[in-house]
Design a protein around this motif. Sequence first.
Motif, short mmCIF file in Angstrom:
data_model
loop_
_atom_site.label_atom_id
_atom_site.label_comp_id
_atom_site.label_asym_id
_atom_site.label_seq_id
_atom_site.Cartn_x
_atom_site.Cartn_y
_atom_site.Cartn_z
N CYS A 23 -38.84 41.64 3.14
CA CYS A 23 -39.33 40.39 3.73
C CYS A 23 -40.80 40.22 3.35
O CYS A 23 -41.62 41.10 3.60
N CYS A 44 -43.60 32.55 8.84
CA CYS A 44 -42.48 32.51 7.90
C CYS A 44 -42.34 31.04 7.50
O CYS A 44 -41.98 30.20 8.32
N CYS A 58 -34.18 31.95 3.36
CA CYS A 58 -34.86 33.22 3.63
C CYS A 58 -35.01 33.93 2.29
O CYS A 58 -34.02 34.18 1.59
FE1 SF4 Z 1 -36.44 35.93 6.00
FE2 SF4 Z 1 -38.69 37.30 6.47
FE3 SF4 Z 1 -38.52 34.75 7.23
FE4 SF4 Z 1 -37.12 36.66 8.51
S1 SF4 Z 1 -39.35 36.44 8.44
S2 SF4 Z 1 -36.36 34.66 7.86
S3 SF4 Z 1 -36.60 38.02 6.77
S4 SF4 Z 1 -38.46 35.54 5.09
#
Ligand code: SF4
Length: 379
Positions: free
Chosen positions: A242, A332, A119
């Motif tokens: 994020c 993501c 992440c």
């Molecule tokens: Fe990380 Fe953003 Fe993916 Fe959530 S959406 S796992 S905060 S990068």
Amino acid sequence: MAMSDLLLLGQGADLSSQRGVSCTGKLPEVSDPALVERAKIARASLGDRAIVLGHHYQRDEVIDFADITGDSFKLAQAAAAQSSAEYVIFCGVHFMAESADILTSKEQKVILPDLAAGCSMADMATANQVNECWKSLEEVGVAPKTIPVTYMNSSAAIKSFTGEHGGTICTSSNAEKTMRWALEQGEKILFLPDQHLGRNTAVLSLGLTLDDCVLWNPWKPMGGLTPQDIHKAKVILWRGHCSVHGRFTLDSVNEIRSRVQGVQVLVHPECQHDVVSAADVVGSTERIIQTVSNSPAGSKWAIGTELNLVSRLAKTNPDKEIFFLDKAVCYCSTMNRIDLPHLVWAMESLVANHVVNQIQVSDEVARFSKLALERMLAL
Ligand code: SF4
Ligand code: 13P
């Protein structure tokens, strides 16, 4: 119709290049027509020896095999409640699997089907940087009255720091409760690592002002702040964010409102402050699902969160109009690392008693991070 609107805004996704790049095992081909069958056979062979947890941002092909789906709070609870399964197969990202390892017994093994599922937000706060920050707070004389509140999206080392310094973990579904608790324990909060969740909760839920918050830049001496700034602040926000939720803008909110009569805007609290302030409903992934599912037929929702979840909501709520709150694709990429080939590889390896991709937090780190996680679960 809703789904075509959704596709119009999110068209063009080609994730094939992200598949299978980091796995050390021999992966079956994505195009393998027998893959679903293989997954079913491996899952059945594992039986009660394994439980599969799936975060809401996972692809449909993975969610189809999840025994429990949830937001990060629900999945942490599920892992903590899980005492019999030998393997917890975590379909989510690294920090979630670490938390599951901390909350399960020593005998249980937590498996992350692709180790590259990290992440980027969690990576924005390293243990060294956080220790340096704390040293500065000590020098300024505010550390004894500062309580760390650390978002689940962080490494186990930072959760450990949090537990050791009297703080708690939070998720997007309990940030308000945990920040209120922290302000009863001390006078200030050090909120790590998502500035947006911290700011949105402080201002929109706790009634603090933007001036009560300061931003700690880990790349600058003393966070780029003066001792006066730090003394005055109620909440010291870490400069993390994020990259997925950072894409949603106020312009998109205004544009959809002007284009679609009666649309309601529903966003995740990791979005920027102006977006969250302009939304009708703000909540964790679980709350987003509940809100849409419980709304009457004909409701119109523009949703600002990861695209796998929004696409699934459009499919499961055909009686509603679901719009994606961004003009570009917004997956993501690290959540998407977990795909059916990786899941099949992990399950078939476990069936063969070959443990792959185990996530193990050292006893030293687990001690205080468990304390911080348990403080959250008890609140
Ligand atoms: Fe990380 Fe953003 Fe993916 Fe959530 S959406 S796992 S905060 S990068
Ligand atoms: P939730 O806790 O709402 O599931 O969010 C997790 C996450 O990573 C959001 O980006």
